[in-house]
Design an enzyme around this catalytic site. Sequence first.
Site, PDB file in Angstrom:
ATOM      1  CB  SER A  28      -1.878 -19.271  63.224  1.00  0.00           C
ATOM      2  OG  SER A  28      -1.332 -20.473  62.729  1.00  0.00           O
ATOM      3  CE  LYS A  29      -8.823 -19.523  59.458  1.00  0.00           C
ATOM      4  NZ  LYS A  29      -9.464 -18.987  58.310  1.00  0.00           N
ATOM      5  NE  ARG A  30      -0.056 -20.445  58.041  1.00  0.00           N
ATOM      6  CZ  ARG A  30       0.834 -19.822  58.811  1.00  0.00           C
ATOM      7  NH1 ARG A  30       1.927 -20.450  59.224  1.00  0.00           N
ATOM      8  NH2 ARG A  30       0.644 -18.576  59.177  1.00  0.00           N
TER       9      ARG A  30
END
Length: 479
Positions: free
Chosen positions: A247-249
């Site tokens: 995930s980008k986060r």
Amino acid sequence: MTSSPAPTDVSTPPTRVRFAPSPTGYLHIGGARTALFNWLFARQQGGEFLLRIEDTDAERSRPELIDVIFRSLEWLGLDWDGTPVHQSQRADAYREAIDTLLGAGRAYWCDCTPDAVKARAEARGGTPGYDGHCRDRGLGPGEGRVVRFAVPTDGTVAFDDVIRGAVSFENAHLEDFVIVRSNGTPMFHLANAVDDAAQGITHVIRGEDLINVTPKVLLLRDALDTPGSLTFAHLPLIVNEKRQKLSKRRDDVSVGDYIDRGYLSEAMVNYLATLGWGAPDGIEIRPLAEIVALFRLADVNKAGAFFDVKKLQHFNGEYIRDLSLPQFVSRSTRWLYAEDVPWAPDAFDVATFEVLAPLVQERVKLLSEVPGYVDFVFLPEPVIDDASWQKVMVKGRDLAVAVLAHAERVFADCPWTREDLEVVLFAYAEDHEVAKGKVQAPVRVAVTGRSVGPPLFESLEVLGRDETLTRIRAAAARV
Ligand code: GLU
Ligand code: ZN
């Protein structure tokens, strides 16, 4: 090579694939892997690899990222054919398709608010989604209205996925999905279906997270009487060490970050090729030309592919060691002349770096580590690493005091070559029966500031007698 050549059939259209990023973020690891697998397939089949920027969602698209995506693909060496298509410039084509669908009764206008849709779903007893409320209301265009596709009420949409095998969706489980937003822009699946047809795409290779889009695309193609057929291959998800989708986060995902950290593009491409695919002989680190020859879409796994940064680093180290010395020096340049180097701008000297470079090349996993291996030469005094100082000079104080005194004495007049320096320093190890590594450590920390780095005696040779003695005395005084 054991694999048979990829089958080719003169009666089928030439292979044409596309990478179709939405510029809502940087090019991330998953996107790069998708681009690579499309590129590998196209190059192997002698087909074409096209680029399409899916930027119809004006609210989420960030035009400034388009160029970053192009640069990242260039860095990876994934050259594309023709001029990239920008969906934001193809409104007429989508309008025409929408008119066709509306005219044929395959789509209709809807003025339901999200709240109304939700309230009706609750009243029905919880089945979420749109209920076809406006299908037969005969609404025309109007402020705030969307266009929905009328999904057939029964039957299935089925396709054979090259990787996942037979996949099918019940039409009854698909709601009448929106194809034009209330602001008039087409939804992603509509533009996607129209452009795959317009560009003559033969194979859609994309992430498994998009598999739910495929029935919509197939329904739209059917309703638009699109000739020809599309072959789908949905690539396995890329997961982190907890088997969660990357995930980008949560995870480091942007290709640009890896560029900045000193990964070599050839190492990155080779590693990305292992995310879901492996050559029949099990050899993972190999030239791209071999990967192109061996790659088979049908050999891609279904199971999630673990993105293992340690393994990527290992690949990178191997590729760094494979560079010629001039290549290593030139590819380190960016980090040696970076704004944040620890030394003063005029203190750096390439000739001195070139002497140390072979030693550094043997040891680093990332090019960004290079300055840290040589900074001691270009700094007026070493930057002392606290952990190294504690371990060697504080915990091992008695030995450190004795070794530094010995070094100061023997280095004062021995010939200044790496061999002589080694002999005179290790005389202490023999006389006192101490391990050589323990004798090296205080000198290394005194001179370089750290307990790890390039080989000590070569480093001393480059640094010179005066500077070495000055640093040894300074450390002795501090101990
Ligand atoms: N634009 C889509 C995305 O970035 C990809 C669509 C496709 O490959 O079909 O998620
Ligand atoms: Zn409605």
